[in-house]
Structures are given as C-alpha cells and as structure tokens.
Design a protein around this motif. Structure first.
Motif, mmCIF file in Angstrom:
data_model
loop_
_atom_site.group_PDB
_atom_site.id
_atom_site.type_symbol
_atom_site.label_atom_id
_atom_site.label_comp_id
_atom_site.label_asym_id
_atom_site.label_seq_id
_atom_site.Cartn_x
_atom_site.Cartn_y
_atom_site.Cartn_z
ATOM 1 N N GLU A 180 -6.334 -64.100 -67.288
ATOM 2 C CA GLU A 180 -7.346 -63.895 -68.326
ATOM 3 C C GLU A 180 -7.026 -62.723 -69.244
ATOM 4 O O GLU A 180 -7.540 -62.638 -70.349
ATOM 5 N N ASN A 215 -18.174 -69.252 -64.225
ATOM 6 C CA ASN A 215 -16.925 -69.565 -64.906
ATOM 7 C C ASN A 215 -16.326 -70.814 -64.249
ATOM 8 O O ASN A 215 -15.662 -70.741 -63.220
ATOM 9 N N ARG A 216 -16.608 -71.965 -64.887
ATOM 10 C CA ARG A 216 -16.249 -73.273 -64.291
ATOM 11 C C ARG A 216 -14.750 -73.440 -64.068
ATOM 12 O O ARG A 216 -14.322 -74.299 -63.298
ATOM 13 N N LYS A 217 -13.963 -72.642 -64.767
ATOM 14 C CA LYS A 217 -12.508 -72.734 -64.616
ATOM 15 C C LYS A 217 -12.077 -72.466 -63.168
ATOM 16 O O LYS A 217 -11.042 -72.920 -62.722
ATOM 17 N N TYR A 218 -12.874 -71.671 -62.457
ATOM 18 C CA TYR A 218 -12.491 -71.277 -61.095
ATOM 19 C C TYR A 218 -13.333 -71.982 -60.035
ATOM 20 O O TYR A 218 -13.571 -71.480 -58.962
#
Ligand code: PMP
Length: 320
Positions: A227, A292-295
C-alpha cells in the motif's frame, strides 16, 4: 453469561476449572495463542483476524513442546466461530486458545503426559495507548535464547521472561520494555515485535534474534510494501539505533500498531506519532475491522446474518 470451550464442549466459563496438580500450572508446559475479534459497528459484525495463521502457529508451537493438538486448523476455526457466536459480544474481543499438559502429575518432563485443549473469549479494548504513543525502556532482562526456551513457540513458561521485563519497565515509570538478546541486539517487547522507521524504510529484527514471528508484524510488512511501497529490512539492530531512528512502533495482536514516542528518556523523532507510523496504523485498523475488502482472506466473520447480536432487538442486547 460467558462461555468457554473446555473438555471438548462449550460450557459456562464459571464451570471451566482445572485441578491444582495440573502439570502446566507448575511447569509452564503449555502453548497458547491470542487472537483478536474486532467489532465493526456499522455491520454489527465481529471480524476474527488471521485465525488460520494463528492456528498454524499454534500447531508449530505444539510440535516444540510435544503437545498433541487433536484438531485441524479448519476445526479450530469452526470451534472459534461457534464460541464467539455463543458469547455474543458487541465489542472488541480477545480469544485465548491453550494447549496444555493436563495430567495431574509431579515431575519435570514433556513425555508421558496427557494433553488437553481449551479456549475462552474476553472483551478486550486497547492494551497500550495507540492514540498518544508510549514510552519504552531497554530492559535489564535479556531475551531468552532459542537454546533455552524457543521464543518462536508461544510457550506459557517463556512469558516469565516477558513478565520480569514488563513489570520492571512499569515500576520504573515506562509503559513497555524492549528486550535485548544475550549479545546485545534489539529483540522485541514483552508481548510485541518492534519496528524502526529509518528514512523511507522499515527495519525490524530477524527471527534469529529470539522473537516471536508475529502475525501483526507480517501484516505490517505486507501493508507497507503493497500500500505504501515501503520495504522492510530484517536485520540485527543495535541498541543505539533505537535512539537515532526517525520513528518507532510496536506490533502485536493485543498492541495493534502502537507508536513509541520515547525510549530510555530520549525522544523518538519529533516525540509525536511519526508520519509513516500514523499511515500504517490507519491502514492496519481499516484492514482488521473488515473495512478493506482487498484483504478479505485475512478475516473471518463470527456472526451469520441471523446470529448478529441485536439483529432482532434493535441492537440493544447481547446474545447468549
Ligand atoms: N512477541 C511476543 C513475545 C508476543 O507475545 C506477541 C504477541 N503474540 C508478539 C510478539 C506479536 O505477535 P502477534 O502479532 O502474532 O500477536
């Protein structure tokens, strides 16, 4: 009423008791984990953070202590969800699984003993001051070496080393201790890994400096790289580097990302929460609260839609 998993079933916590002769109580012969469940108020959900990674580490710890853990990672994850659901908390929680030498037997050894597994859940807010930062001292207690009690395994008996350091620090007016290895390199806090920010780089001690390989440590290394484009150097750290670092922070399941603003009565950087530490903290909290949907692969929701606490009561009551 709080519940625990004890003797292969979920029972009221008040009924989960062990006998006074239990081996682990006398000799520190147990391994444990600490897992956080983070309350997401908008979704009325508790997200368990990196449960599988915690249980993989628990299995590894058990190998060191010749403990038999008769559950797979998947079973342990299922049991944890079931227990958290039954407890029904609507706040941040801490889950404590423990595998211990349960025989009622006197005699120092690891062999010829029975093992058992238990788990309980407690409400758990901040462990250290994540908002203002903390002061640390280098401890007069050295970190125990891999050939004494291996720090890579989360062994209960090992925590006497941490307790000596923590209490010395607090009684001397500091918030936390930083332990050095037997040869004087920076190892870790009493229950946290340590990072220094030097320029646009993170520096942290390697596994061979007698640290527990923290799951929060790994999370921060990955978030910083992905990030923020910030690399982490894993290398020996001298004590005096603590005094010249731009920023410093501790990581741990209990500690989250805790800024360190003073070490040994010297200001770290500006004496305020550092810029990179602040950015990492924000990223980290969004990830662990499930924002944080990425994780997504890192968190396990504890409540189903139907079992969400307050789902049928307008959110005012606890379940269970
Ligand atoms: N070091 C020690 C000695 C600890 O007890 C902990 C807490 N488990 C950590 C580091 C941080 O590990 P984690 O991020 O996996 O909680």
């Amino acid at each position: 009423m709080p519940y625990a998993f004890f003797h292969k079933q979920i029972v009221p916590l008040s009924q989960a008791k062990i006998g006074v002769v239990t081996h682990a109580l006398h000799y520190g012969t147990a391994c444990f984990e600490g897992i956080r469940g983070n309350w997401n108020a908008e979704e009325r959900q508790i997200y368990l953070f990196r449960v599988k990674d915690h249980y993989e580490r628990l299995h590894r710890s058990c190998r060191v202590l010749k403990l038999n853990l008769p559950h797979t990672i998947e079973e342990l994850e299922r049991l944890t969800v079931e227990l958290v659901e039954r407890n029904g908390y609507q706040e941040d929680i801490y889950i404590r699984p423990l595998v211990y030498k349960s025989s009622e037997a006197i005699g120092v050894r690891l062999h010829d003993l029975e093992d058992d597994f238990l788990m309980f859940v407690i409400p758990f807010g901040n462990y250290l001051d994540v908002e203002r930062g903390i002061s640390c001292c280098t401890s007069s207690w050295r970190r125990i070496d891999d050939n004494m009690i291996p720090a890579r395994a989360k062994i209960t008996g090992l925590y006497v080393n941490s307790a000596l350091a923590k209490t010395e620090a607090v009684e001397n007016g500091f918030d936390e201790a930083i332990m050095l290895t037997h040869d004087g390199h920076v190892s870790e806090g009493s229950g946290e890994n340590i990072f220094l920010v030097m320029g646009r780089k993170l520096v942290t001690p390697p596994a061979c400096d007698n640290i527990l390989l923290g799951i929060t440590r790994d999370t921060v290394i990955k978030l910083a790289a992905k990030e923020m484009g910030i690399e982490t150097e894993e290398r020996h750290i001298d004590r005096s580097e603590l005094y010249i670092a731009d920023e410093c922070f501790l990581t741990g399941t209990a500690a989250h990302v805790t800024p360190v603003t003073g070490i040994d009565r010297r200001q770290v950087g500006s004496g305020q929460i550092g810029e990179i530490t602040g950015q990492l903290q924000k990223l980290y909290f969004d990830v662990v609260r499930g924002k944080n949907r990425k994780y997504r692969e890192w968190y396990t929701p504890a409540y189903t839609v139907a079992s969400r606490p307050g789902a049928t009561t307008g959110g005012k009551e606890h379940r269970g």
